[in-house]
Design a protein around this motif. Structure first.
Motif, PDB file in Angstrom:
ATOM      1  N   PRO A  50       0.719  -1.313   0.069  1.00  0.00           N
ATOM      2  CA  PRO A  50      -0.037  -0.086  -0.043  1.00  0.00           C
ATOM      3  C   PRO A  50       0.594   1.242  -0.172  1.00  0.00           C
ATOM      4  O   PRO A  50       0.423   2.207  -0.554  1.00  0.00           O
ATOM      5  CB  PRO A  50      -0.753  -0.366   1.245  1.00  0.00           C
ATOM      6  N   ALA A  51       2.102   1.254   0.687  1.00  0.00           N
ATOM      7  CA  ALA A  51       2.919   2.422   0.681  1.00  0.00           C
ATOM      8  C   ALA A  51       4.137   2.375  -0.300  1.00  0.00           C
ATOM      9  O   ALA A  51       4.800   3.078  -0.184  1.00  0.00           O
ATOM     10  CB  ALA A  51       3.250   2.582   2.052  1.00  0.00           C
ATOM     11  N   LEU A  52       4.093   1.399  -1.405  1.00  0.00           N
ATOM     12  CA  LEU A  52       5.109   0.961  -2.179  1.00  0.00           C
ATOM     13  C   LEU A  52       4.946   1.428  -3.708  1.00  0.00           C
ATOM     14  O   LEU A  52       3.540   1.047  -3.968  1.00  0.00           O
ATOM     15  CB  LEU A  52       5.631  -0.312  -1.847  1.00  0.00           C
ATOM     16  N   MET A  53       5.707   2.140  -4.278  1.00  0.00           N
ATOM     17  CA  MET A  53       5.420   2.101  -5.753  1.00  0.00           C
ATOM     18  C   MET A  53       6.521   1.248  -6.341  1.00  0.00           C
ATOM     19  O   MET A  53       7.693   1.155  -5.989  1.00  0.00           O
ATOM     20  CB  MET A  53       5.889   3.557  -6.208  1.00  0.00           C
ATOM     21  N   SER A  54       6.019   0.311  -7.344  1.00  0.00           N
ATOM     22  CA  SER A  54       6.741  -0.530  -8.105  1.00  0.00           C
ATOM     23  C   SER A  54       6.741  -0.319  -9.383  1.00  0.00           C
ATOM     24  O   SER A  54       5.715  -0.251 -10.031  1.00  0.00           O
ATOM     25  CB  SER A  54       6.165  -1.909  -7.575  1.00  0.00           C
ATOM     26  N   THR A  55       7.819  -0.417 -10.027  1.00  0.00           N
ATOM     27  CA  THR A  55       7.981  -0.235 -11.530  1.00  0.00           C
ATOM     28  C   THR A  55       8.664  -1.320 -12.158  1.00  0.00           C
ATOM     29  O   THR A  55       9.562  -1.855 -11.552  1.00  0.00           O
ATOM     30  CB  THR A  55       8.437   1.243 -11.906  1.00  0.00           C
ATOM     31  N   LEU A  56       8.460  -1.653 -13.290  1.00  0.00           N
ATOM     32  CA  LEU A  56       9.057  -2.491 -14.268  1.00  0.00           C
ATOM     33  C   LEU A  56       9.409  -1.806 -15.501  1.00  0.00           C
ATOM     34  O   LEU A  56       8.894  -1.357 -16.141  1.00  0.00           O
ATOM     35  CB  LEU A  56       8.318  -3.799 -14.677  1.00  0.00           C
ATOM     36  N   ASN A  57      10.801  -1.695 -15.616  1.00  0.00           N
ATOM     37  CA  ASN A  57      11.448  -0.670 -16.734  1.00  0.00           C
ATOM     38  C   ASN A  57      10.840   0.522 -16.891  1.00  0.00           C
ATOM     39  O   ASN A  57      10.377   0.800 -17.917  1.00  0.00           O
ATOM     40  CB  ASN A  57      11.275  -1.618 -18.180  1.00  0.00           C
ATOM     41  N   GLY A  58      10.350   1.195 -15.762  1.00  0.00           N
ATOM     42  CA  GLY A  58       9.721   2.299 -15.624  1.00  0.00           C
ATOM     43  C   GLY A  58       8.403   2.371 -15.692  1.00  0.00           C
ATOM     44  O   GLY A  58       7.666   3.798 -15.656  1.00  0.00           O
ATOM     45  N   ARG A  59       7.631   1.495 -15.929  1.00  0.00           N
ATOM     46  CA  ARG A  59       6.246   1.624 -15.956  1.00  0.00           C
ATOM     47  C   ARG A  59       5.718   1.078 -14.566  1.00  0.00           C
ATOM     48  O   ARG A  59       6.040  -0.117 -13.869  1.00  0.00           O
ATOM     49  CB  ARG A  59       5.911   0.582 -16.833  1.00  0.00           C
ATOM     50  N   GLY A  60       4.701   1.708 -13.892  1.00  0.00           N
ATOM     51  CA  GLY A  60       4.104   1.101 -12.702  1.00  0.00           C
ATOM     52  C   GLY A  60       3.321  -0.221 -13.089  1.00  0.00           C
ATOM     53  O   GLY A  60       2.947  -0.385 -13.874  1.00  0.00           O
ATOM     54  N   TRP A  61       3.596  -0.996 -11.913  1.00  0.00           N
ATOM     55  CA  TRP A  61       2.880  -2.666 -12.057  1.00  0.00           C
ATOM     56  C   TRP A  61       1.516  -2.394 -12.491  1.00  0.00           C
ATOM     57  O   TRP A  61       0.755  -3.181 -13.320  1.00  0.00           O
ATOM     58  CB  TRP A  61       3.276  -3.207 -10.753  1.00  0.00           C
ATOM     59  N   ALA A  62       0.787  -1.206 -11.926  1.00  0.00           N
ATOM     60  CA  ALA A  62      -0.726  -1.258 -12.119  1.00  0.00           C
ATOM     61  C   ALA A  62      -1.096  -0.791 -13.338  1.00  0.00           C
ATOM     62  O   ALA A  62      -2.285  -1.064 -13.857  1.00  0.00           O
ATOM     63  CB  ALA A  62      -1.346  -0.075 -11.261  1.00  0.00           C
TER      64      ALA A  62
END
Length: 87
Positions: A50-62
């Protein structure tokens, strides 16, 4: 033949992980879910959180159409950092 995926820990997440970066070796065909499991097991960080931003190659997981089932490839980079709160 395993593949390497980089995981970068930024800001307060780096302190929680105890390192700036991991080079994670995963079996071919692994998904974000597998990487999240590795991070949870080895660094104690619940991803996504909930308090974490996660990206893959610069794109948010969402933003990824496949979500946690997104297939990873050799050289992909995951970055984890705290959500910025503003007002």
């Amino acid at each position: 033949a395993e593949m390497n995926v980089s995981v970068r820990y930024l800001s307060a997440v780096r302190e929680q992980a105890g390192t700036r970066r991991d080079e994670v070796r995963l079996p071919p065909g692994s998904t974000l879910s597998a990487a999240a499991g590795w991070i949870r097991t080895n660094r104690g960080i619940e991803v996504p959180g909930p308090a974490l931003m996660s990206t893959l190659n610069g794109r948010g997981w969402a933003q990824l159409p496949e979500g946690m089932a997104t297939a990873l490839a050799e050289g992909d980079e995951i970055a984890l950092f705290p959500l910025l709160s503003g007002g």
